[in-house]
Design a protein around this motif. Sequence first.
Motif, PDB file in Angstrom:
ATOM      1  N   MET A   1       3.401  16.512 -15.144  1.00 28.92           N
ATOM      2  CA  MET A   1       2.696  15.807 -14.073  1.00 28.92           C
ATOM      3  C   MET A   1       3.665  14.840 -13.398  1.00 28.92           C
ATOM      4  SD  MET A   1       0.256  13.148 -16.129  1.00 28.92           S
ATOM      5  CE  MET A   1       0.867  11.556 -16.675  1.00 28.92           C
ATOM      6  N   ILE A   2       3.287  14.419 -12.189  1.00 26.91           N
ATOM      7  CA  ILE A   2       4.058  13.423 -11.456  1.00 26.91           C
ATOM      8  C   ILE A   2       3.088  12.348 -10.988  1.00 26.91           C
ATOM      9  CG2 ILE A   2       5.491  12.947  -9.441  1.00 26.91           C
ATOM     10  CD1 ILE A   2       6.412  15.872  -9.553  1.00 26.91           C
ATOM     11  N   SER A   3       3.381  11.104 -11.331  1.00 24.89           N
ATOM     12  CA  SER A   3       2.577   9.975 -10.860  1.00 24.89           C
ATOM     13  C   SER A   3       3.438   9.109  -9.948  1.00 24.89           C
ATOM     14  CB  SER A   3       2.084   9.127 -12.041  1.00 24.89           C
ATOM     15  OG  SER A   3       1.174   9.853 -12.830  1.00 24.89           O
ATOM     16  N   VAL A   4       2.871   8.732  -8.806  1.00 23.05           N
ATOM     17  CA  VAL A   4       3.561   7.823  -7.892  1.00 23.05           C
ATOM     18  C   VAL A   4       2.834   6.488  -7.990  1.00 23.05           C
ATOM     19  CG1 VAL A   4       4.337   7.435  -5.544  1.00 23.05           C
ATOM     20  CG2 VAL A   4       4.167   9.770  -6.416  1.00 23.05           C
ATOM     21  N   ALA A   5       3.503   5.514  -8.586  1.00 20.11           N
ATOM     22  CA  ALA A   5       2.834   4.282  -9.015  1.00 20.11           C
ATOM     23  C   ALA A   5       3.195   3.101  -8.121  1.00 20.11           C
ATOM     24  CB  ALA A   5       3.209   3.967 -10.467  1.00 20.11           C
ATOM     25  N   ASN A   6       2.170   2.452  -7.607  1.00 18.95           N
ATOM     26  CA  ASN A   6       2.339   1.176  -6.915  1.00 18.95           C
ATOM     27  C   ASN A   6       2.154   0.040  -7.916  1.00 18.95           C
ATOM     28  OD1 ASN A   6       2.674  -0.526  -4.609  1.00 18.95           O
ATOM     29  ND2 ASN A   6       0.456  -0.769  -4.439  1.00 18.95           N
ATOM     30  N   SER A   7       1.215   0.225  -8.855  1.00 18.08           N
ATOM     31  CA  SER A   7       1.051  -0.735  -9.954  1.00 18.08           C
ATOM     32  C   SER A   7       1.298  -0.008 -11.272  1.00 18.08           C
ATOM     33  CB  SER A   7      -0.343  -1.384  -9.906  1.00 18.08           C
ATOM     34  OG  SER A   7      -1.265  -0.703 -10.723  1.00 18.08           O
ATOM     35  N   PRO A   8       1.456  -0.715 -12.380  1.00 15.95           N
ATOM     36  CA  PRO A   8       1.966  -0.071 -13.601  1.00 15.95           C
ATOM     37  C   PRO A   8       1.004   0.855 -14.329  1.00 15.95           C
ATOM     38  CG  PRO A   8       2.360  -2.454 -13.630  1.00 15.95           C
ATOM     39  CD  PRO A   8       1.410  -2.185 -12.514  1.00 15.95           C
ATOM     40  N   GLN A   9      -0.316   0.631 -14.203  1.00 11.87           N
ATOM     41  CA  GLN A   9      -1.212   1.333 -15.125  1.00 11.87           C
ATOM     42  C   GLN A   9      -2.327   2.091 -14.432  1.00 11.87           C
ATOM     43  OE1 GLN A   9      -4.495  -0.672 -17.135  1.00 11.87           O
ATOM     44  NE2 GLN A   9      -3.451  -2.623 -16.836  1.00 11.87           N
TER      45      GLN A   9
ATOM     46  N   SER B   1       0.856  -1.184   0.000  1.00 12.32           N
ATOM     47  CA  SER B   1       0.000   0.000   0.000  1.00 12.32           C
ATOM     48  C   SER B   1       0.891   1.233   0.000  1.00 12.32           C
ATOM     49  CB  SER B   1      -0.885   0.060   1.249  1.00 12.32           C
ATOM     50  OG  SER B   1      -1.497  -1.171   1.494  1.00 12.32           O
ATOM     51  N   GLY B   2       0.510   2.233  -0.783  1.00 12.78           N
ATOM     52  CA  GLY B   2       1.174   3.527  -0.690  1.00 12.78           C
ATOM     53  C   GLY B   2       0.425   4.397   0.306  1.00 12.78           C
ATOM     54  N   MET B   3       1.127   5.367   0.875  1.00  9.29           N
ATOM     55  CA  MET B   3       0.505   6.354   1.764  1.00  9.29           C
ATOM     56  C   MET B   3       0.897   7.737   1.274  1.00  9.29           C
ATOM     57  SD  MET B   3      -1.094   4.525   4.096  1.00  9.29           S
ATOM     58  CE  MET B   3      -1.446   5.722   5.381  1.00  9.29           C
ATOM     59  N   ILE B   4      -0.083   8.616   1.097  1.00  9.82           N
ATOM     60  CA  ILE B   4       0.193  10.002   0.724  1.00  9.82           C
ATOM     61  C   ILE B   4      -0.499  10.908   1.727  1.00  9.82           C
ATOM     62  CG2 ILE B   4      -1.664   9.909  -1.038  1.00  9.82           C
ATOM     63  CD1 ILE B   4       0.070  12.006  -2.621  1.00  9.82           C
ATOM     64  N   ASN B   5       0.306  11.609   2.512  1.00  7.18           N
ATOM     65  CA  ASN B   5      -0.221  12.420   3.629  1.00  7.18           C
ATOM     66  C   ASN B   5      -1.238  11.623   4.446  1.00  7.18           C
ATOM     67  OD1 ASN B   5       1.451  14.368   2.679  1.00  7.18           O
ATOM     68  ND2 ASN B   5      -0.098  15.950   2.439  1.00  7.18           N
ATOM     69  N   GLU B   6      -0.835  10.402   4.776  1.00  5.18           N
ATOM     70  CA  GLU B   6      -1.617   9.482   5.636  1.00  5.18           C
ATOM     71  C   GLU B   6      -2.840   8.874   4.962  1.00  5.18           C
ATOM     72  OE1 GLU B   6      -0.216   8.485   8.481  1.00  5.18           O
ATOM     73  OE2 GLU B   6       1.374   9.811   7.814  1.00  5.18           O
ATOM     74  N   ARG B   7      -3.034   9.112   3.673  1.00  2.83           N
ATOM     75  CA  ARG B   7      -4.151   8.471   2.952  1.00  2.83           C
ATOM     76  C   ARG B   7      -3.612   7.299   2.139  1.00  2.83           C
ATOM     77  NH1 ARG B   7      -9.225  11.603   2.189  1.00  2.83           N
ATOM     78  NH2 ARG B   7      -9.709   9.849   0.836  1.00  2.83           N
ATOM     79  N   PRO B   8      -4.193   6.101   2.284  1.00  4.91           N
ATOM     80  CA  PRO B   8      -3.702   4.957   1.511  1.00  4.91           C
ATOM     81  C   PRO B   8      -4.053   5.059   0.025  1.00  4.91           C
ATOM     82  CG  PRO B   8      -4.962   4.248   3.453  1.00  4.91           C
ATOM     83  CD  PRO B   8      -5.220   5.712   3.254  1.00  4.91           C
ATOM     84  N   PHE B   9      -3.193   4.499  -0.807  1.00  3.36           N
ATOM     85  CA  PHE B   9      -3.528   4.260  -2.215  1.00  3.36           C
ATOM     86  C   PHE B   9      -2.911   2.934  -2.614  1.00  3.36           C
ATOM     87  CE2 PHE B   9       0.465   6.590  -2.420  1.00  3.36           C
ATOM     88  CZ  PHE B   9       1.166   6.047  -3.493  1.00  3.36           C
ATOM     89  N   PHE B  10      -3.523   2.298  -3.598  1.00  2.00           N
ATOM     90  CA  PHE B  10      -3.125   0.936  -3.952  1.00  2.00           C
ATOM     91  C   PHE B  10      -2.701   0.830  -5.418  1.00  2.00           C
ATOM     92  CE2 PHE B  10      -6.276   1.053  -0.611  1.00  2.00           C
ATOM     93  CZ  PHE B  10      -5.553   0.483   0.426  1.00  2.00           C
ATOM     94  N   ASN B  11      -3.110   1.784  -6.220  1.00  2.00           N
ATOM     95  CA  ASN B  11      -2.781   1.782  -7.638  1.00  2.00           C
ATOM     96  C   ASN B  11      -1.808   2.930  -7.934  1.00  2.00           C
ATOM     97  OD1 ASN B  11      -3.163   0.558 -10.215  1.00  2.00           O
ATOM     98  ND2 ASN B  11      -4.407   2.316 -10.820  1.00  2.00           N
ATOM     99  N   ILE B  12      -2.344   4.143  -8.114  1.00  2.00           N
ATOM    100  CA  ILE B  12      -1.505   5.296  -8.467  1.00  2.00           C
ATOM    101  C   ILE B  12      -2.055   6.548  -7.792  1.00  2.00           C
ATOM    102  CG2 ILE B  12      -0.756   6.808 -10.355  1.00  2.00           C
ATOM    103  CD1 ILE B  12      -0.755   4.376 -12.192  1.00  2.00           C
ATOM    104  N   ALA B  13      -1.145   7.364  -7.267  1.00  2.00           N
ATOM    105  CA  ALA B  13      -1.491   8.718  -6.829  1.00  2.00           C
ATOM    106  C   ALA B  13      -0.713   9.689  -7.709  1.00  2.00           C
ATOM    107  CB  ALA B  13      -1.137   8.918  -5.361  1.00  2.00           C
ATOM    108  N   GLY B  14      -1.292  10.858  -7.964  1.00  2.00           N
ATOM    109  CA  GLY B  14      -0.589  11.765  -8.858  1.00  2.00           C
ATOM    110  C   GLY B  14      -0.986  13.218  -8.666  1.00  2.00           C
TER     111      GLY B  14
END
Length: 292
Positions: free
Chosen positions: A191-199, A125-138
């Motif tokens: 843009m900037i994408s922070v990717a946990n999975s590829p797509q 799991s990714g965390m961005i400012n304490e919010r989880p993400f599982f695919n991509i945050a950007g």
Amino acid sequence: MMDRKKILFVINPISGGKKKTSFNKQVLEVLDLQKFNPTFQQTTKPNHAFELGKTAVVENFDAVIAVGGDGTINELGSALVGTNVPLGIIPEGSGNGLALYLGIPLNETSAIRRINRFDIVEVDSGMINERPFFNIAGLGFDASVSDRFANDSTRGPIGYMRSVINVLSDYKPCRYTLTIDDVVYEREAFMISVANSPQYGNNAYIAPNASVSDGLLDVCIVHKFPMYILPMMIYHLFSKTADQSEYVEIIPGKIIKIERDSEGPVHVDGEPIQMEGILNISIKPSSLKIIC
């Protein structure tokens, strides 16, 4: 006879612009009812899926199934992360990025059959400012598109493409300071994408080598590019070659800080959220169980 597993289907009735009026009936026809005891709940408001997921953990459900898109998956995953309750996915969104990566069928009947197998994998799991993400945050262009799309009355690919075109007409790149595992990068980026999975979804690959099980996030920096290059950029996305573009820089990392001039939209698994100018991002390895 062994006890049947209690599973909760959480249905987003508007995801992907598809009606789901016959979904419950289909589950009762396809699910192995000797092994599973299904319960159904529909979401009625933002964050409702998260609340239902939290309640399911307290009530000792054996699994919770997201019937919706990446936003529904994010809410339920956020409720289940760090627990022993696995998340199942019936993909019903506009993009279905995580489901496509995990090989979960887009066909409803096939996806329900997959639950019968009850094979479980653990994903990061990714965390961005304490919010989880599982695919991509950007942030940047794609976050602005998500923000516009969220307010568009037309769902699905047509509404999304309309949002892309509207934002593209007057979008300006921004300056960012990135610190990735203690190394500092100054960049002007489209843009900037922070990717946990590829797509992102729909087989558009921003980070072709990303993996949900490697303990890393791939920071994808898309540099400012001339508009005549846009068709080639789109080609790279759909041919899994974004990492070969001279305008794309991908840096893997575990502890990431992104600083920008001011607060603004960030998309978290496709859902737009206003966030502060400083974004602290990290990875939690093997923290969510998924049925696939």
